[in-house]
Motif scaffolding. Structure first.
Motif, PDB file in Angstrom:
ATOM      1  N   MET A  77     -10.746 -51.908   9.904  1.00  0.00           N
ATOM      2  CA  MET A  77     -10.818 -50.508   9.554  1.00  0.00           C
ATOM      3  C   MET A  77     -11.374 -49.894  10.918  1.00  0.00           C
ATOM      4  SD  MET A  77     -12.955 -48.354   6.846  1.00  0.00           S
ATOM      5  CE  MET A  77     -11.751 -48.938   5.520  1.00  0.00           C
ATOM      6  N   SER A  78     -10.959 -48.618  11.154  1.00  0.00           N
ATOM      7  CA  SER A  78     -11.216 -47.743  12.292  1.00  0.00           C
ATOM      8  C   SER A  78     -12.004 -46.388  11.746  1.00  0.00           C
ATOM      9  CB  SER A  78     -10.114 -47.289  13.158  1.00  0.00           C
ATOM     10  OG  SER A  78     -10.450 -46.227  14.069  1.00  0.00           O
ATOM     11  N   ASN A 103      -9.726 -43.868  10.082  1.00  0.00           N
ATOM     12  CA  ASN A 103      -9.127 -43.783   8.871  1.00  0.00           C
ATOM     13  C   ASN A 103     -10.324 -43.248   7.853  1.00  0.00           C
ATOM     14  OD1 ASN A 103      -8.466 -46.955   9.896  1.00  0.00           O
ATOM     15  ND2 ASN A 103      -6.871 -45.590   9.451  1.00  0.00           N
ATOM     16  N   SER A 150     -15.101 -49.463  15.008  1.00  0.00           N
ATOM     17  CA  SER A 150     -15.153 -49.900  13.886  1.00  0.00           C
ATOM     18  C   SER A 150     -16.462 -49.412  12.988  1.00  0.00           C
ATOM     19  CB  SER A 150     -14.903 -51.429  13.735  1.00  0.00           C
ATOM     20  OG  SER A 150     -13.570 -51.630  14.329  1.00  0.00           O
ATOM     21  N   ALA A 194     -18.334 -47.601   6.163  1.00  0.00           N
ATOM     22  CA  ALA A 194     -17.130 -47.405   5.568  1.00  0.00           C
ATOM     23  C   ALA A 194     -17.250 -47.033   4.077  1.00  0.00           C
ATOM     24  CB  ALA A 194     -16.569 -48.906   5.658  1.00  0.00           C
TER      25      ALA A 194
END
Length: 424
Positions: A1-2, A5, A23, A29
């Motif tokens: 995931m970046s 996103n 990341s 996240a």
């Protein structure tokens, strides 16, 4: 995931890129999308997991887009931290990530003059990072108004309670609007934390990036049994034998930190101590020298070490085990951060076997034991009689970073809370 996103705008993504990150960490996240949805969050996250960006980034994003409901804008986001060092660290994150945004910010804590802080707040700031004592001091002098706060973060809540700040926190909460968004971060959970969360958060979402009260898998833990009178000798031996650099050593008391630092210097090892009796300037310099490798060893007490943020700190040494097992998790969490490997060694004498047992029960694992040749334990030495610890948890009382530990009666706790203000 970046990070791209996660719903963050270009100015924030550019600031993240400038810091060299691509990341998000697990806590980032999970937390960023929830905060962006406007939810209250209760997060279990150890130090070194990237939790500061986990709340800073989405708050900045929301501040960019949220319509201003209140006519008179003052402080929009308040981040409360337990110690000076952590406050400075969090504020630096705010500065780094808001560099392309039109927001103002400030950090306030005790141990330094209050008048420059009052001047900084005179025209209002969008984001304020503060320790509880100095925050209440400034409010008491009519230098600050919290009635417009939209976002409230209580960082390292477990340490807040350990330092006896519960009464100060309750006072601050009464000054905040009821419709704010609140986030609570804690490395460990307890009944007290749950009770605090219930009073602060509205239907919170729970996030845990690691099991409660556990140590990171990236940390190699080991115990060396040694006689109490030979601990200094063994520490010097290990540092010189393995040519260690950037070694963070924990002692239980300020006096012990000073004595150990003096011994290391006599042995030709550059060292500095950091604790509550040191001036803020001395603490800042010691930490800067440590990060720059100008000194080899930093000797710290538990609370003073809070906020030490070094991504690749290789070694943490427990010169003395803490008598509260959760503090062991906090201590060794200074290494093995951001996916890097770290080593945590504990020098344990016969007086500390019970502490070690309590720690192993908490982290649910047996720590590896290794005997160092030439430093075998004398089996004829018996444990010293226990001393009554009181409620300050053996931290050397008031001053280890600006707070005063809890005592057993309510009146003393109230006094502690008052006395800690201006020092945190």
């Amino acid at each position: 995931m970046s990070f791209t996103n996660l719903g963050l705008s270009k100015p924030i993504l550019k600031a993240i890129e400038d810091q060299g990150y691509t990341s998000p960490s697990p806590i980032q996240a999970q937390a960023i999308p929830l905060v962006l949805e406007g939810k209250d969050v209760l997060a279990g996250a150890q130090t070194g997991t990237g939790k500061t960006a986990g709340f800073t980034l989405p708050i900045l994003e929301l501040m960019m887009h949220k319509s201003l409901k209140r006519q008179k804008l003052k402080t929009r986001a308040l981040i409360l931290t337990p110690t000076r060092e952590l406050a400075a660290q969090v504020h630096q994150n705010v500065v780094d990530y808001s560099k392309y945004l039109p927001f103002t910010s400030a950090v306030i804590f005790g141990g330094v003059g209050i008048n420059p802080q009052k001047a900084k707040l005179k025209n209002g700031v969008d984001i304020l990072v503060a320790t509880p004592g100095r925050l209440l001091d400034l409010i008491g002098q009519d230098a600050l108004d919290l009635s417009n706060v939209e976002f409230f973060v209580l960082d390292e809540a477990d340490r807040m309670l350990d330092m006896g700040f519960i009464h100060d926190i309750k006072k601050v909460l009464k000054m905040l609007p009821s419709d704010k968004q609140s986030l609570l971060f804690s490395a460990t959970f307890s009944t007290s934390i749950k009770k605090l969360a219930d009073s602060l958060l509205d239907s919170p979402t729970l996030i845990e990036v690691a099991k409660r009260n556990t140590s990171a898998q990236t940390i190699s833990q080991k115990v060396h049994f040694v006689d109490k009178g030979r601990k200094k000798e063994l520490l010097v031996h290990l540092i010189k034998r393995d040519n260690w650099h950037q070694v963070l050593v924990f002692t239980r008391t300020k006096h012990g930190a000073n004595k150990l630092t003096q011994h290391l210097e006599i042995e030709g090892i550059k060292a500095a101590a950091i604790h509550g009796n040191k001036s803020q300037g001395a603490r800042t310099k010691a930490l800067a020298d440590f990060k720059a490798n100008a000194i080899q060893v930093l000797v710290a007490t538990d609370i003073a070490a809070r906020g030490i943020d070094i991504d690749q700190l290789p070694h943490v040494i427990n010169f003395e085990l803490p008598n509260v097992p959760e503090d062991y998790v906090h201590r060794i969490g200074r290494t093995g951060r951001a996916g890097n490997e770290g080593v945590a060694l504990s020098l344990v004498c016969v007086d500390e076997h019970e502490f070690l047992n309590d720690i192993e029960k908490l982290i649910k694992k047996d720590i590896e034991k290794e005997e160092i040749p030439g430093y075998e334990v004398d089996p004829t030495i018996k444990p010293e009689p226990k001393k009554k610890q009181g409620g300050n948890r053996g931290r050397g009382g008031r001053g280890n970073g600006g707070g005063q530990g809890r005592r057993n009666n309510g009146q003393s706790t109230r006094n502690n809370s008052r006395n800690s203000r201006g020092r945190a």
